[in-house]
Design an enzyme around this catalytic site. Structure first.
Site, PDB file in Angstrom:
ATOM      1  N   THR A  91     -36.140 -13.529  42.600  1.00 48.73           N
ATOM      2  CA  THR A  91     -36.184 -14.704  41.727  1.00 48.73           C
ATOM      3  C   THR A  91     -36.452 -15.947  42.556  1.00 48.73           C
ATOM      4  OG1 THR A  91     -34.673 -13.739  40.103  1.00 48.73           O
ATOM      5  CG2 THR A  91     -34.799 -16.141  40.160  1.00 48.73           C
ATOM      6  N   GLY A  92     -37.247 -16.859  42.016  1.00 51.83           N
ATOM      7  CA  GLY A  92     -37.496 -18.130  42.684  1.00 51.83           C
ATOM      8  C   GLY A  92     -38.978 -18.371  42.877  1.00 51.83           C
ATOM      9  N   ASP A 151     -32.911 -19.283  50.533  1.00 46.96           N
ATOM     10  CA  ASP A 151     -32.740 -20.728  50.716  1.00 46.96           C
ATOM     11  C   ASP A 151     -32.571 -21.074  52.193  1.00 46.96           C
ATOM     12  OD1 ASP A 151     -32.686 -21.451  47.855  1.00 46.96           O
ATOM     13  OD2 ASP A 151     -30.851 -20.254  47.838  1.00 46.96           O
ATOM     14  N   LYS A 161     -28.641 -17.443  49.596  1.00 46.94           N
ATOM     15  CA  LYS A 161     -29.458 -17.245  48.409  1.00 46.94           C
ATOM     16  C   LYS A 161     -28.661 -17.663  47.179  1.00 46.94           C
ATOM     17  CE  LYS A 161     -31.713 -13.499  47.744  1.00 46.94           C
ATOM     18  NZ  LYS A 161     -32.801 -14.332  47.170  1.00 46.94           N
ATOM     19  N   GLY A 164     -30.557 -21.054  42.819  1.00 49.83           N
ATOM     20  CA  GLY A 164     -31.069 -21.066  41.449  1.00 49.83           C
ATOM     21  C   GLY A 164     -30.126 -20.419  40.455  1.00 49.83           C
ATOM     22  N   GLU A 170     -29.113 -10.628  42.244  1.00 53.48           N
ATOM     23  CA  GLU A 170     -29.889 -10.452  43.471  1.00 53.48           C
ATOM     24  C   GLU A 170     -29.136  -9.582  44.470  1.00 53.48           C
ATOM     25  OE1 GLU A 170     -32.514 -14.579  43.616  1.00 53.48           O
ATOM     26  OE2 GLU A 170     -30.514 -14.554  44.514  1.00 53.48           O
ATOM     27  N   LYS A 188     -37.159 -22.850  56.093  1.00 49.11           N
ATOM     28  CA  LYS A 188     -35.918 -22.172  55.709  1.00 49.11           C
ATOM     29  C   LYS A 188     -35.133 -21.630  56.897  1.00 49.11           C
ATOM     30  CE  LYS A 188     -37.166 -22.712  51.401  1.00 49.11           C
ATOM     31  NZ  LYS A 188     -36.510 -23.739  50.544  1.00 49.11           N
TER      32      LYS A 188
END
Length: 309
Positions: A91-92, A151, A161, A164, A170, A188
């Protein structure tokens, strides 16, 4: 673990590729492509060994946006996918590029029999639009490979992570797979987790302020530490006087955000255990020892693959 310049060669267990000199296929023979979208990198020449010095100059001179770097890292990771695999779908914004690329390869029939397990409702909707068949966790015998962004990535390939809000799904899906490939741009990479923003903790809504207080006690007396409940404005277009409400995850839970002025120092696994022993805490966004590879797209025009020690 990896030199900041593409030449001389990096230390053992890291591979560096010029973006327009396709890397050796892993494991599929499909050539690496940059997709159909125009990019400043598309003008870069194919590099032969005799042209390496000139290639460094070209790579540095090209202006590459962060979004293009995300796309490059995502496409490199998708080269690791084989037909017949079951994938964990991250996701992201970075993982979204991997979904688009997977959908493209499936439509071209360069990949066949691939199915994905989505880590969020947003990813599920995106994968459906891309034409990726989907399964739920537990419906397939196993997950061969997960691809997701992060992240933050520290030197030991520990991750932050879930900023979001999808950290629980996840961690469940990516922890269930045989391999977990993380895709990031070099912004990152951090010396310690928690250097650039919040470390999220998913908590049950009941008694959330009590749970917030218990989380604060774990770091009691630590200079520069603060924690808060993540809130959102229900209608961003409404007046500024609108009351904020707690952010709600796909699982119906809340998020506590932990901030550290200079990142987390100390034994991360001990800190993880202390957080997870708090009744009301479901999971946190520190992914410790889970990544098997990290694909890093760098501003100098290289892709670096870092491997778990």
């Amino acid at each position: 673990m990896v030199s900041s310049a593409p030449f001389p060669p990096p230390p053992p267990r890291a591979r560096v590729f010029l973006l327009h000199n396709p890397p050796p296929p892993i494991p599929s023979p499909r050539p690496t492509t940059m997709g159909s979208a125009a990019s400043p990198l598309d003008a870069a020449p194919v590099v032969t060994p005799s042209a390496k010095a000139a290639a460094v100059t070209v790579a540095v001179a090209v202006t590459v946006t962060q979004e293009e770097l995300k796309r490059v890292a995502a496409h490199r990771a998708v080269e690791m996918v084989e037909s017949g695999m079951t994938l964990g779908l991250g996701t992201g914004s970075t993982a979204a590029h991997a979904l688009d690329r997977l959908g493209e390869l499936l439509r071209r029939e360069e990949l066949r029999g691939v199915a994905g397990v989505p880590t969020s409702l947003k990813t599920e909707a995106h994968a459906a639009r891309a034409g990726i068949p989907m399964l739920q966790l537990g419906e397939a015998p196993g997950i061969h490979l997960s691809i997701d962004g992060a992240d933050e990535v520290d030197p030991e390939l520990n991750l932050v992570k879930g900023r979001g809000g999808s950290l629980l799904r996840e961690k469940m899906i990516e922890g269930a797979g045989e391999r977990f490939v993380v895709i990031v741009d070099e912004s990152k990479l951090v010396p310690r987790l928690g250097c650039t923003g919040a470390i999220p903790v998913e908590v049950v809504p009941f008694g959330c302020l009590h749970t917030l207080g218990l989380i604060r006690k774990v770091f009691d007396g630590l200079p520069g530490f603060r924690a808060r409940l993540r809130t959102v404005v229900p209608n961003p277009k409404a007046s500024a006087d609108d009351q904020e409400v707690p952010f709600v995850t796909d699982n119906g839970n809340y998020i506590v955000e932990m901030f550290f002025d200079d990142g987390i120092r100390g034994d991360l696994r001990e800190i993880s255990d202390r957080l997870l022993h708090i009744t009301g805490v479901i999971e946190h966004g520190m992914f410790l020892g889970m990544a098997t590879e990290v694909v890093v797209a760098k501003k100098d025009g290289t892709v670096v693959v870092l491997h778990k020690k």
